[in-house]
Design an enzyme around this catalytic site. Structure first.
Site, PDB file in Angstrom:
ATOM      1  N   SER A 252       0.846  -1.191   0.000  1.00  0.00           N
ATOM      2  CA  SER A 252       0.000   0.000   0.000  1.00  0.00           C
ATOM      3  C   SER A 252       0.876   1.233   0.000  1.00  0.00           C
ATOM      4  CB  SER A 252      -0.883   0.011   1.248  1.00  0.00           C
ATOM      5  OG  SER A 252      -0.066   0.292   2.377  1.00  0.00           O
ATOM      6  N   LYS A 253       0.242   2.370   0.051  1.00  0.00           N
ATOM      7  CA  LYS A 253       0.966   3.631   0.044  1.00  0.00           C
ATOM      8  C   LYS A 253       1.947   3.737   1.213  1.00  0.00           C
ATOM      9  CE  LYS A 253      -1.737   6.674  -2.782  1.00  0.00           C
ATOM     10  NZ  LYS A 253      -3.098   6.131  -2.814  1.00  0.00           N
ATOM     11  N   ARG A 254       1.627   3.022   2.279  1.00  0.00           N
ATOM     12  CA  ARG A 254       2.517   3.057   3.433  1.00  0.00           C
ATOM     13  C   ARG A 254       3.912   2.562   3.087  1.00  0.00           C
ATOM     14  NH1 ARG A 254       2.140  -0.224   7.050  1.00  0.00           N
ATOM     15  NH2 ARG A 254       0.523  -1.611   6.291  1.00  0.00           N
TER      16      ARG A 254
END
Ligand code: GLU
Length: 472
Positions: A252-254
């Site tokens: 994910s963007k994390r």
């Protein structure tokens, strides 16, 4: 299974079909790479199709980001890009044909009625599904179409039997038709639905191998049934498992760089990213470093792992360093020049960038680090006050002052420069680091650099003397 065991349907036609609702991310890039490589491996055709029917979420910027990402990765398409929004007439034409053939039908159930139906089913503990009330059957009397209601069009899913396919990654998958209801292929306003557009496109584009993420496995039985209703040849499917982040959770963007173009910004070479993605869920023995040409030669669908692949930033960084190390100096110099330009540093005022990158290419992890190093050779050096305080002591300055005299007269080659440093050490009774480190700080602003004689040689006499004078 060996690669010889599966016949490949030829000529191969594959597609990458992103929805332009965001950037080209790592998962999409891997799907694109595998589709591209499979087509290239078999002398086939690779098609780019933009699935932009979700008008609320699709943006021209996202389309551009996808095109940019594909170009950066060097994944050239042979046909397209095709845009689904430009194919509406064709989808409507096929819907008309299906209505005429009886493989699709009008359904007048309003969304509110459908909600009520599902609610009642849930209350009875049943799986919510369309109950087929407008589905024509032999001998069945259909209700009167209500006045003023625009119907949706539903696909007449086979009532019996199973739909199955031999997924080229996941193996055999079977679903009973009784599990599937008659899904909507056109909304009340006439617009076709996602699963339907994909089917018409795969059919019209003659796709032989659908290689895509396994988030689409659930769509496949529906798509196969529609293809069969159309009398179309069903492609082979290869559903790629998802990619997990470094920490094992969903990517994910994390996990930092999600857009492929961010890897460019962070100084990765596309060749390193391609190599890395190639190994993400596919393997060729223990081979880790191989270029795109080699990958295309080796790539097959038999060695794709059905389990999820885990992203490993350290490995990507390692690969990137390997690719930088063996890259051509002129190529790296051009990359560094454009990165310096973005920082508004004009490389023309500095020494040869090719000579600089040659000094540093085996000690950096990415192009930005290479540009950082080059910047020290080009721009004015401003060592941090604590670095100056620590290294440019009075003793060091005295040594540098006498070294300056020697450098002004020395021949400008590594041997002579090294001799000048040694003579200075002897004169002042100092050890190598006691001269070399202050010298590094004085000329490049940092205490650690490649061999100092090589640094001086590349920097050039004029710059070296000027920088020494400024520090002394
Ligand atoms: N547009 C879909 C996506 O971006 C891919 C559909 C497909 O490959 O069939 O996930």
């Amino acid at each position: 299974m060996t690669s010889a065991s599966r016949p490949v349907r030829t000529p191969v036609r594959t597609r990458f079909a992103p929805s332009p609702t965001g950037y080209l991310h790592i998962g999409g890039a891997r799907t694109a790479l595998f589709s591209w490589a499979f087509a290239r491996r078999h002398g086939g055709t690779f098609i780019l199709r933009i699935e932009d029917t979700d008008v609320a979420r699709s943006t021209p910027a996202a389309v551009q980001a996808i095109l940019d990402g594909m170009q950066w990765l060097g994944l050239e398409h042979d046909e397209g890009p095709f845009y689904q929004m430009q194919r509406m007439d064709r989808y409507k034409e096929v819907i008309g044909q299906m209505l005429a053939a009886g493989t699709a039908y009008h359904c007048y159930l309003s969304p509110e009625e459908l909600d009520r139906l599902r609610e009642a089913q849930r209350e009875r503990g049943e799986k919510p599904r369309y109950d087929g009330r407008w589905r024509p059957e032999a001998g069945k009397v259909l209700p009167q179409p209500p006045a003023g209601v625009q119907p949706v069009v539903r696909f007449r899913n086979p009532a019996e039997g199973v739909v199955s396919w031999d997924d080229l990654v996941k193996g055999r998958i079977e679903i009973a038709n009784a599990e599937m209801d008659d899904f909507i292929i056109a909304r009340a306003d006439g617009t076709p639905t996602y699963n339907f557009c994909v089917v018409v496109d795969d059919w019209d584009m003659g796709i032989t191998h659908v290689i895509r993420g396994d988030d689409h496995v659930n769509n496949t039985p529906r798509q196969i049934n529609v293809l069969q209703a159309l009398g179309a040849e069903v492609p082979l499917y290869a559903h790629l498992s998802m990619i997990l982040g470094d920490d094992g959770s969903k990517l994910s963007k994390r996990h930092g760089a999600v857009s492929v173009m961010q890897y460019d910004e962070e100084g990765y070479l596309p060749e390193a990213v391609i190599n890395y993605l190639a190994r993400l869920g596919w393997s060729h023995g223990d081979d880790e470093i191989f270029d795109r040409r080699q990958f295309v030669e080796w790539f097959d669908l038999d060695h794709i792992t059905p389990s999820a692949a885990q992203f490993n930033t350290e490995k990507l960084n390692w690969l990137n360093a390997q690719y930088i190390k063996k890259a051509d100096d002129a190529f790296l110099a051009a990359e560094v020049a454009s990165r310096l330009a973005r920082r508004e540093v004009n490389p023309e005022t500095g020494p040869s960038l090719e000579a600089v990158v040659a000094l540093y290419k085996d000690r950096v992890a990415n192009l930005n680090e290479l540009a950082d190093a080059a910047e020290l050779f080009v721009a004015d050096v401003h060592p941090a006050p604590e670095v100056v305080g620590q290294h440019l002591t009075d003793v060091a300055k005295a040594a540098l002052a006498s070294l300056r005299g020697r450098l002004a007269a020395a021949e400008w080659n590594r041997a002579a420069l090294s001799q000048a440093i040694k003579d200075t050490m002897a004169e002042h009774g100092l050890k190598m680091p006691q001269v070399a480190i202050p010298l590094r700080v004085a000329v490049l602003g940092v205490p650690q650099t490649p061999a100092i004689d090589a640094v001086l040689e590349v920097l050039g006499r004029g710059r070296v003397l000027e920088r020494l004078d400024r520090r002394l």
